[in-house]
Design an enzyme around this catalytic site. Structure first.
Site: not given
Ligand code: SER
Length: 342
Positions: A11, A14, A152
């Site tokens: 990543g 990113g 997530y």
């Molecule tokens: N920044 C991340 C998100 O918004 C959360 O850790 O998915």
């Protein structure tokens, strides 16, 4: 064939990857970073790495070829789909966020020596059942309210446990198996960078609002004005990863550590920005699904374990984050961008 010892960053293209590569490159004249990402690494970062590999963490043949060519000393496994994108493509998110992490752990486990495996987790692992509970329970420690509502968050919480398993108990019934992973995890709040804007996260309203305001643009915020979650700025996020990676093992009493800097509501962000940019207008147009996600995340985090065990302390508080890191750097960034565009 001797293999060059390297730090592998997945990543790499990113937001955290950019900050981490710049920091690590400043520390040494000999770049020993191998950057791995689905997309080609940004041109200005290429001189800072030994090699940039474009590929998919689900491609185990490609990962194996990296292990054959390089000795993996440290892995920063940053690649993931963030929370909003993960809700759009839940099965893909599970593949990338969980199977991708298993693939990297398995790769590290092939080394004969111990590999430091540094992993970013997230406030998304929390799941507060309602707003009363959220606002009545500030400063949540690592082990409470772990009922994530997003793919997530589920993925991140599971991978925290997976890393611990690979470090302590991998293949525990086979006496010849020796785990070779030292998994260390930083559980991050929302992160705000002066140089990049995130994509696909649900904490994105804060960086989007700040970057819009500095450019003199109005902003329609996708969460309510009272919405409050913890944040930190990118230099502190990078420092947290580096400091945890460098902490002596005997100091660590756990594998996953909360870190935080300040908690702020969306309207507090707006007011702070309007002090400097009085002509911008910020409106609130909540998207119900994204609102529900941030409503389930912690109001603020208890990061005292990181303080105690490895001396963590953010360099930037709310005021210095805005006044010395965010606003001057974002202004300079867009000024340069306009010059470049002329
Ligand atoms: N920044 C991340 C998100 O918004 C959360 O850790 O998915």
């Amino acid at each position: 064939m001797t293999r060059k010892p390297i730090t592998l960053i997945t990543g790499a293209n990113g937001e955290i990857g950019h900050g981490l590569i710049r920091y690590l490159a400043e520390q040494t004249n000999t770049p020993n970073i191998v950057a791995f990402d689905l997309k080609p690494l940004a041109d200005d970062l290429l001189p800072l790495v030994h090699e940039s590999i474009v590929g998919d963490i689900l491609d185990t043949a490609l990962l194996d070829s990296i292990g054959e060519r390089y000795q993996l000393d440290t892995i920063y496994h940053l690649a993931a789909l963030l929370s909003t994108t993960a809700e759009k493509y839940p099965e893909l998110a599970h593949q990338v966020n969980v199977q991708g992490t298993v693939n990297l752990l398995a790769l590290a486990n092939k080394e004969a020596h111990t590999v430091k495996f540094i992993y970013p987790s997230s406030i998304a692992v929390y799941g507060l059942p309602d707003l009363d509970t959220k606002y009545n329970n500030p400063n949540i420690p690592e082990d409470q309210f772990l009922h994530p509502t997003t793919m997530y968050g589920v993925n991140k919480l599971y991978c925290e446990h997976l890393g611990e398993y690979y470090t302590k108990n991998y293949g525990q019934l086979d006496p010849t198996t020796k785990p070779s992973i030292d998994f260390r995890c930083v559980r991050f709040p929302g992160i705000i960078s002066a140089f990049t804007v995130p994509s696909g996260g649900t904490s994105d309203y804060a960086p989007e609002m700040i970057h819009a305001a500095v450019q003199g643009n109005d902003y329609a915020c996708f969460v309510r004005e009272d919405t409050t979650i913890p944040f930190m700025v990118m230099p502190d996020a990078v420092q947290a990863l580096i400091q945890l990676a460098n902490a002596p093992s005997q100091r660590l009493t756990q594998r996953t550590y909360n870190v935080t800097s300040f908690s702020l509501s969306a309207s507090d962000f707006a007011q702070k920005l309007q002090q400097t940019y009085p002509n911008i207008t910020i409106t609130y147009n909540p998207t119900p699904a994204r609102q529900a996600i941030v409503d389930s995340w912690a109001h603020s985090l208890d990061d005292s374990c990181a303080h105690q065990d490895w001396g963590w302390s953010p360099e930037y508080d709310l005021d210095s984050a805005f006044d010395t890191y965010l606003l001057p750097n974002i202004e300079a960034h867009y000024a340069q961008y306009q010059l470049d565009a002329v």
